[in-house]
Design an enzyme around this catalytic site. Structure first.
Site, mmCIF file in Angstrom:
data_model
loop_
_atom_site.group_PDB
_atom_site.id
_atom_site.type_symbol
_atom_site.label_atom_id
_atom_site.label_comp_id
_atom_site.label_asym_id
_atom_site.label_seq_id
_atom_site.Cartn_x
_atom_site.Cartn_y
_atom_site.Cartn_z
ATOM 1 N N HIS A 44 0.763 -1.220 -0.237
ATOM 2 C CA HIS A 44 -0.064 -0.126 -0.023
ATOM 3 C C HIS A 44 0.896 1.369 0.085
ATOM 4 C CE1 HIS A 44 -3.808 -1.893 0.269
ATOM 5 N NE2 HIS A 44 -3.639 -2.670 1.355
ATOM 6 N N GLU A 153 -7.695 -12.843 3.953
ATOM 7 C CA GLU A 153 -8.498 -11.577 3.897
ATOM 8 C C GLU A 153 -9.764 -11.512 2.838
ATOM 9 O OE1 GLU A 153 -5.827 -8.172 3.279
ATOM 10 O OE2 GLU A 153 -5.069 -9.403 1.636
ATOM 11 N N ASP A 179 -9.984 -6.114 5.198
ATOM 12 C CA ASP A 179 -10.404 -6.535 3.864
ATOM 13 C C ASP A 179 -11.359 -7.892 3.954
ATOM 14 O OD1 ASP A 179 -9.500 -4.715 2.220
ATOM 15 O OD2 ASP A 179 -7.476 -5.751 1.937
#
Length: 255
Positions: A44, A153, A179
């Protein structure tokens, strides 16, 4: 053996955090604070191998274990992060057993996988003392001490978790609660029975397989609850938001 693995086998729950700043100084400060590990987040965050390498060097100086969350499951990504000295990989976005098997193929040396060997930083460029016992002994040690922790996730991963955690080469499971909650149709509702059951199921399956269960926590209360729930390791927030929150709290007090 990887120190996080040693602590797990001794029965101690561990605490880590994410690095989103990509700073070796941030990594060093996390070590000074006494955290057990950090996870350099290349999924990310806007940085990659060079910044991850600097964070790993800081970890080695300050006796904190460096993990890396990779951005994708490709041979190049997996191999390079291991070659620069990551002690473990956190792998996001997986859905199928075959995807996990491919990860193991890329990142574990034979006979478990097909990782390519090179005299890189992970073995002191070919001068590591562990190579004195021969290449076979080194490869076995590297497989044992480099932890592969896929993230639970997605709904599909959760459905196949028993088969995934049983694979040789999978060293634990990391729950991505945000998630996973979205995947289960309960975004952010971590107290919803569907999420509670999912978390409890992950813990149960990991304990049966004698492998650690990690989870991200967004608050102290959340972290305490997850430890009571039986998770073996808590990854608490990240350097980025800890910095913002500290300054916000300071301004609240002074103003």
């Amino acid at each position: 053996m990887n120190r996080i693995k040693e602590l797990y086998e001794s029965g101690r729950q561990t605490i880590g955090t994410f690095i989103n700043l990509g700073s070796e100084v941030s990594a060093e400060c996390i070590g000074i604070a006494g955290m057990d590990y950090f996870i350099v987040d290349t999924e990310h965050s806007p940085f990659d191998i060079s910044e991850a390498l600097q964070c790993i060097r800081s970890a080695e100086i300050r006796n904190v274990i460096p993990f890396i969350r990779i951005k994708e499951v490709t041979r190049s990504t997996v191999l390079k992060m291991l070659d620069i000295g990551a002690k473990g990989l956190i792998i996001p976005g997986l859905k199928t057993v075959d995807e996990v098997k491919q990860l193991i193929q890329f990142g574990k040396y034979g006979p478990i996988g097909e990782r390519g060997f090179g005299p890189n930083r992970c073995c002191n460029y070919g001068y590591d003392q562990s190579l004195n016992g021969g290449l076979k002994a080194y490869l076995e040690q590297a497989n044992e001490s480099t932890l592969f922790v896929p993230q639970c996730e997605t709904k599909e991963f959760l459905e196949h978790i028993e088969e995934i955690v049983a694979l040789e080469g999978v060293d634990g499971i990391f729950v991505g609660p945000f998630d996973l909650s979205i995947a289960l149709g309960r975004p952010g509702q971590f107290d919803h029975p569907d999420l509670v059951r999912a978390f409890e199921h992950v813990v149960k399956v990991c304990k049966a397989a004698h492998k650690p269960a990690f989870i991200y926590a967004n608050s102290i209360e959340d972290a305490k609850n997850r430890l009571k729930q039986g998770f073996d390791s808590i990854t608490y927030r990240a350097d980025l938001d800890m910095l913002i929150e500290s300054y916000r709290n300071l301004l609240t007090e002074l103003r």
